[in-house]
Write an enzyme that holds these catalytic residues in place. Structure first.
Site, PDB file in Angstrom:
ATOM      1  N   HIS A   1      31.548  17.930 -99.537  1.00 18.80           N
ATOM      2  CA  HIS A   1      32.488  18.755-100.296  1.00 18.80           C
ATOM      3  C   HIS A   1      33.708  19.154 -99.465  1.00 18.80           C
ATOM      4  O   HIS A   1      33.560  19.535 -98.299  1.00 18.80           O
ATOM      5  CB  HIS A   1      31.801  20.021-100.797  1.00 18.80           C
ATOM      6  CG  HIS A   1      30.573  19.756-101.605  1.00 18.80           C
ATOM      7  ND1 HIS A   1      29.304  19.776-101.056  1.00 18.80           N
ATOM      8  CD2 HIS A   1      30.426  19.455-102.921  1.00 18.80           C
ATOM      9  CE1 HIS A   1      28.419  19.507-101.999  1.00 18.80           C
ATOM     10  NE2 HIS A   1      29.067  19.300-103.130  1.00 18.80           N
TER      11      HIS A   1
ATOM     12  N   SER B   1      28.951  19.682-108.558  1.00 18.63           N
ATOM     13  CA  SER B   1      29.138  20.699-107.532  1.00 18.63           C
ATOM     14  C   SER B   1      30.588  20.987-107.197  1.00 18.63           C
ATOM     15  O   SER B   1      30.892  22.032-106.611  1.00 18.63           O
ATOM     16  CB  SER B   1      28.407  20.280-106.244  1.00 18.63           C
ATOM     17  OG  SER B   1      28.863  19.016-105.791  1.00 18.63           O
TER      18      SER B   1
ATOM     19  N   ASP C   1      31.493  20.494 -95.756  1.00 22.11           N
ATOM     20  CA  ASP C   1      30.246  19.880 -95.318  1.00 22.11           C
ATOM     21  C   ASP C   1      30.418  18.366 -95.417  1.00 22.11           C
ATOM     22  O   ASP C   1      31.547  17.882 -95.519  1.00 22.11           O
ATOM     23  CB  ASP C   1      29.048  20.409 -96.118  1.00 22.11           C
ATOM     24  CG  ASP C   1      29.185  20.192 -97.633  1.00 22.11           C
ATOM     25  OD1 ASP C   1      29.924  19.275 -98.053  1.00 22.11           O
ATOM     26  OD2 ASP C   1      28.550  20.936 -98.403  1.00 22.11           O
TER      27      ASP C   1
END
Length: 370
Positions: A337, A43, A334
């Site tokens: 990340h 991600s 978040d």
């Protein structure tokens, strides 16, 4: 003399400020070209591939993309751009690195590179299977498909030139450690920590070898970050004070040492190629330990919701408290990340540190306006 010293001091301060504000662009010598960039992994560099999968690991909804162009949630696990975008921009290739599965991908995009990464993928094949995302073996098959499309467009000779001169970025390992090993019982019954990190390194080495066999010659491999300092790990394992957790950090360091050694062996084997170990662990930890020097105020919580646990589907427009007023003051977007600002600082520093390992010694770095 005092006046001159004062002027020089102001110049240095302004230079550092402008560098952080504007970023760096790699200025390559005439005989060096980087026609494209390709990103693989998880991600951190996924620019939207998970949008098209039947998985809960996606972020194509607000507030993700809050500070992206037009405020669009593109599937980037961030409030804005990812490291893949910033690297492509700094190399002067293009402003954004599109996802390979983007239905609006244009043929011209193939010539300058695409992203194959999938959020929550890892070097352990089980990591992607558990959450139904694209593992590295699937990403490799997509890359092979891409090569076929490229050859159909520009022919064998130009395709070979693009593949050999491009930059390849591989970012994985975090989900293996934090989720598959420490977060579930799936692997603990069979592997202790040294054995599991060996499994991860075998997966990384195999992937890098296959990239080389397909024509890649400039490969950058990110280390695992200080996982114990992620907001989610602080919440789950850091006690009432939500301190950085030593355990995940030690696993990351063990993996990183083995990964670095594996890449060194690769480089001894292939004189015509370079696999560069990129130490993100130290760079991110410096930001976390010295946030004020980078303009940050909050390091233990993310900007989304409470900032303690929200990530992917838990970070949504109904999250308690919404999002913070100013993400640029937060290291993390978040609970897992970093923010766009953190990524930009990180990429600028890593380019300065490692770019000479990819290209000739007379490569220079210059500031540029975005």
């Amino acid at each position: 003399m005092r006046k001159l010293t004062f002027v020089l001091s102001i110049f240095v301060v302004l230079t550092v400020y402008v560098e952080r504000l504007q970023g760096y662009q790699v200025m390559l010598p005439p005989n060096i070209t980087v026609p494209a960039i390709f990103a693989f992994g998880d991600s951190i560099v996924d620019t939207g591939n998970n949008n098209h999968l039947a998985t809960i690991i996606k972020c194509n909804f607000p507030p993700y993309g809050r500070d992206f162009q037009g405020g669009l949630p593109t599937g980037r696990f961030c409030n804005g751009k990812t490291p893949a975008d910033f690297i492509a921009q700094s190399l002067g290739i293009k402003d954004l690195l599109p996802a390979y599965l983007d239905p609006y991908l244009k043929p011209a995009d193939l010539l300058t590179g695409v992203c194959f990464a999938s959020g929550a993928a890892g070097y352990d094949p089980l990591t992607a299977k558990v959450v139904n995302v694209l593992g590295l073996s699937v990403q490799m098959n997509m890359f092979k498909e891409y090569i076929g499309r490229l050859k159909a467009m520009v022919g064998e000779e130009r395709s070979a030139s693009i593949l050999s001169n491009s930059l390849y970025i591989v970012v994985a390992g975090s989900d293996d450690i934090a989720n598959t090993y420490l977060g579930t019982p799936f692997r603990k019954f069979k592997y202790d920590i040294p054995a599991y990190t060996d499994l991860m390194v075998r997966g990384a080495s195999s992937f890098i070898q296959e990239l080389h066999d397909l024509g890649a010659r400039r490969i950058g491999v990110f280390s695992a970050p200080p996982l114990g300092c992620l907001p989610s790990q602080r919440t789950l394992r850091g006690g009432k004070q939500r301190k950085c957790v030593d355990g995940p950090n030690q696993v990351a360091l063990l993996f990183n040492s083995k990964l670095s050694a594996a890449l060194a062996r690769f480089n001894r084997k292939y004189s015509e190629a370079r696999a560069v170990y990129i130490d993100t662990y130290t760079s991110i930890l410096q930001i976390i330990n010295n946030p004020q020097s980078y303009g940050f105020e909050e390091v233990s919580k993310g900007c989304c919701g409470t900032g303690k646990i929200e990530v992917v589907i838990l970070c949504n427009k109904l999250s308690p408290g919404g999002t913070c007023p100013d993400p640029s003051k937060y290291v993390f977007w978040d609970s897992y990340h970093p923010t766009e600002k953190t990524y930009k600082i990180l990429v600028d520093e890593l380019l300065k540190k490692y770019v000479f390992e990819f290209f000739e010694a007379n490569t220079t770095i210059a500031m540029y306006n975005n």
